[in-house]
Write a protein that holds these residues in place. Structure first.
Motif, PDB file in Angstrom:
ATOM      1  N   ALA A 273       0.838  -1.195  -0.048  1.00  8.79           N
ATOM      2  CA  ALA A 273      -0.150   0.043   0.153  1.00  8.79           C
ATOM      3  C   ALA A 273       0.923   1.306  -0.109  1.00  8.79           C
ATOM      4  CB  ALA A 273      -0.875   0.072   1.281  1.00  8.79           C
ATOM      5  N   ILE A 274       0.687   2.026  -0.920  1.00  8.65           N
ATOM      6  CA  ILE A 274       1.869   2.963  -1.292  1.00  8.65           C
ATOM      7  C   ILE A 274       1.459   4.421  -0.544  1.00  8.65           C
ATOM      8  CG2 ILE A 274       2.916   4.383  -2.991  1.00  8.65           C
ATOM      9  CD1 ILE A 274       3.541   1.342  -3.097  1.00  8.65           C
ATOM     10  N   GLU A 275       2.074   5.215   0.144  1.00  4.47           N
ATOM     11  CA  GLU A 275       2.207   6.282   0.916  1.00  4.47           C
ATOM     12  C   GLU A 275       3.189   7.356   0.111  1.00  4.47           C
ATOM     13  OE1 GLU A 275       2.708   5.031   4.953  1.00  4.47           O
ATOM     14  OE2 GLU A 275       0.970   4.024   4.903  1.00  4.47           O
ATOM     15  N   PRO A 276       2.806   8.553   0.191  1.00  6.40           N
ATOM     16  CA  PRO A 276       3.669   9.389  -0.289  1.00  6.40           C
ATOM     17  C   PRO A 276       5.024   9.620   0.205  1.00  6.40           C
ATOM     18  CG  PRO A 276       2.044  10.645   0.465  1.00  6.40           C
ATOM     19  CD  PRO A 276       1.468   8.978   0.411  1.00  6.40           C
ATOM     20  N   GLY A 277       6.236   9.525  -0.363  1.00  8.34           N
ATOM     21  CA  GLY A 277       7.465   9.641   0.203  1.00  8.34           C
ATOM     22  C   GLY A 277       8.036   8.422   1.180  1.00  8.34           C
ATOM     23  N   ALA A 278       7.264   7.396   1.179  1.00 10.03           N
ATOM     24  CA  ALA A 278       7.637   6.210   2.031  1.00 10.03           C
ATOM     25  C   ALA A 278       8.684   5.429   1.117  1.00 10.03           C
ATOM     26  CB  ALA A 278       6.396   5.332   2.149  1.00 10.03           C
ATOM     27  N   ASN A 279       9.535   4.759   2.067  1.00 10.49           N
ATOM     28  CA  ASN A 279      10.666   4.072   1.695  1.00 10.49           C
ATOM     29  C   ASN A 279      10.304   2.439   2.079  1.00 10.49           C
ATOM     30  OD1 ASN A 279      13.032   2.578   1.312  1.00 10.49           O
ATOM     31  ND2 ASN A 279      14.339   3.978   2.385  1.00 10.49           N
ATOM     32  N   TYR A 280      10.092   1.694   0.808  1.00 11.07           N
ATOM     33  CA  TYR A 280       9.689   0.023   0.705  1.00 11.07           C
ATOM     34  C   TYR A 280      10.696  -0.766   0.919  1.00 11.07           C
ATOM     35  CZ  TYR A 280       5.031   2.222   0.489  1.00 11.07           C
ATOM     36  OH  TYR A 280       4.127   2.677   0.802  1.00 11.07           O
ATOM     37  N   GLY A 281      12.074  -0.406   1.131  1.00  9.28           N
ATOM     38  CA  GLY A 281      12.993  -1.180   1.871  1.00  9.28           C
ATOM     39  C   GLY A 281      14.354  -1.627   0.846  1.00  9.28           C
TER      40      GLY A 281
END
Length: 391
Positions: A273-281
């Motif tokens: 689930a994508i959130e603005p500015g998030a880092n998925y690792g």
């Protein structure tokens, strides 16, 4: 398949995750990712399911569409046959559809059961996973008579705008270039969001540091205007919306919430689930890793069960096509959280599955990908199937 027990959610946006020794976790993660899983090729690792007890309800439907969960999918018919590696699929306001063939670089129109060629996109350089990939129709079409294509050139991946009128395409106008390209890990999916901006999933271009490099377009989800500029509200006015992805293959909106599917290395494929500015690792994390400042997926699968490609949202579910997994997953979601157990349909019945899209009539169109050099084509492949959804 393993699911996150915390209502399907890993961490909040960057900086609000559970503290953990990032260095130690990264070492552990890299110890796992020793074999490459790209476009569902090879048998890097046996799939060992550690799913919850609900796995007993996970299975395929028979030809009649036997109910196996909260939704039922039935094959209502075959839309088209004889396609060559269909990749992108987008519907026009008149309910016809455009299909992009990865290796031939041809765009084809499907209307009334007939398939016609509307043009070949010049400058496409196909490879193992590159070529003519995602397509999207301008949300103001036909006032703005454009379609957008993501494709691999000889030096990079690009997004171009093409005029489409009278069932013919014009020459491409490149609006964004410089997306890392390699024979694998090219990303390629395009979709307009409810905000009117164009979203694109990219891959790391086989260079892992790209995913964490803020100045690289690789390993990101991009959010741009129709002129290729950063969309208003992007983090730090950059072209990208989220980072830390390995190879995004599917993007879809459920309301205002963006979801994305991506290939893992050899351990876990992901639905995020994508959130603005998030880092998925990636590359420190693969699957649920609980790294500080990084966001965990809401569901994960062994590559042999998924190797996910396109996704679509319909009736409260993300539908996710699997290449190596050869099945269509239905994942119940709401507001960025997983609300139930994923269910698999059509396991091994149609071979590799590439793209799924919600059609204007409420059905799903599902494409096979058996002519891509990694499948076993059957007579008529590749094909598009029409699926109906019921409960």
């Amino acid at each position: 398949m393993v699911l996150n027990a915390r209502n399907g959610r890993g961490h909040a946006p960057a900086g609000r995750g559970r503290p953990r020794s990032t260095a130690a976790a990264a070492v552990a993660a890299f110890a796992l990712v020793t074999a490459s899983c790209s476009d569902g090729a090879g048998d890097a690792e046996p799939s060992v399911s550690t799913a919850s007890p609900s796995a007993s309800t996970t299975g395929s439907t028979g030809s009649g569409g036997t109910q196996v969960g909260p939704v039922k999918l039935t094959v209502a018919g075959t839309v088209a046959t004889g396609l060559q590696v269909p990749w992108g699929l987008a519907f026009l306001p008149d309910k016809s559809a455009l299909v992009a063939e990865r290796d031939s670089a041809k765009l084809k129109r499907i209307a009334g059961g007939q398939v016609t060629e509307v043009g070949t996109v010049p400058g496409v350089d196909p490879s193992a996973e590159g070529g003519l990939l995602g397509i999207a129709v301008d949300p103001q079409y036909p006032t703005r008579p454009y379609v957008y294509a993501y494709y691999s050139s000889g030096s990079d991946n690009r997004i171009a705008r093409l005029t489409y009128s009278n069932n013919s395409i014009g020459s491409p106008e490149v609006i964004l270039q410089g997306i890392p390209m390699s024979p694998i890990h090219n990303g390629g999916r395009l979709r307009f969001g409810p905000d009117g901006y164009l979203y694109a999933g990219t891959g790391d271009g086989s260079d892992r540091p790209n995913s964490q490099n803020d100045d690289s377009l690789g390993g990101k989800i991009l959010r741009i205007t129709t002129d290729g500029e950063p969309a208003p509200g992007n983090p730090d006015n950059r072209l990208w919306y989220s980072k830390g992805h390995r190879n995004v293959q599917g993007i879809a909106f459920g309301g205002d919430q963006l979801y994305a599917a991506e290939f893992g290395q050899s351990t876990w494929d992901e639905l995020n689930a994508i959130e603005p500015g998030a880092n998925y690792g990636w590359p420190a994390a693969e699957g649920i890793s609980e790294l500080d400042g990084m966001v965990d997926p809401i569901a994960q699968w062994r590559p042999s069960d998924a190797s996910p490609s396109g996704i679509a949202f319909a009736q409260g579910h993300i539908f996710m096509a699997g290449l190596r997994g050869g099945r269509l997953w239905a994942i119940p979601v709401a507001n960025g959280k997983r609300t139930g157990e994923p269910i698999a349909f059509f396991t091994r019945q149609f071979g590799r599955l590439r793209t799924v899209e919600a059609a204007p009539d409420g059905s799903l169109w599902l494409t096979t990908s058996n002519t891509d050099g990694r499948g076993t084509p059957k007579p008529g492949d590749d094909r598009i199937l029409r699926l109906t959804i019921s409960r």
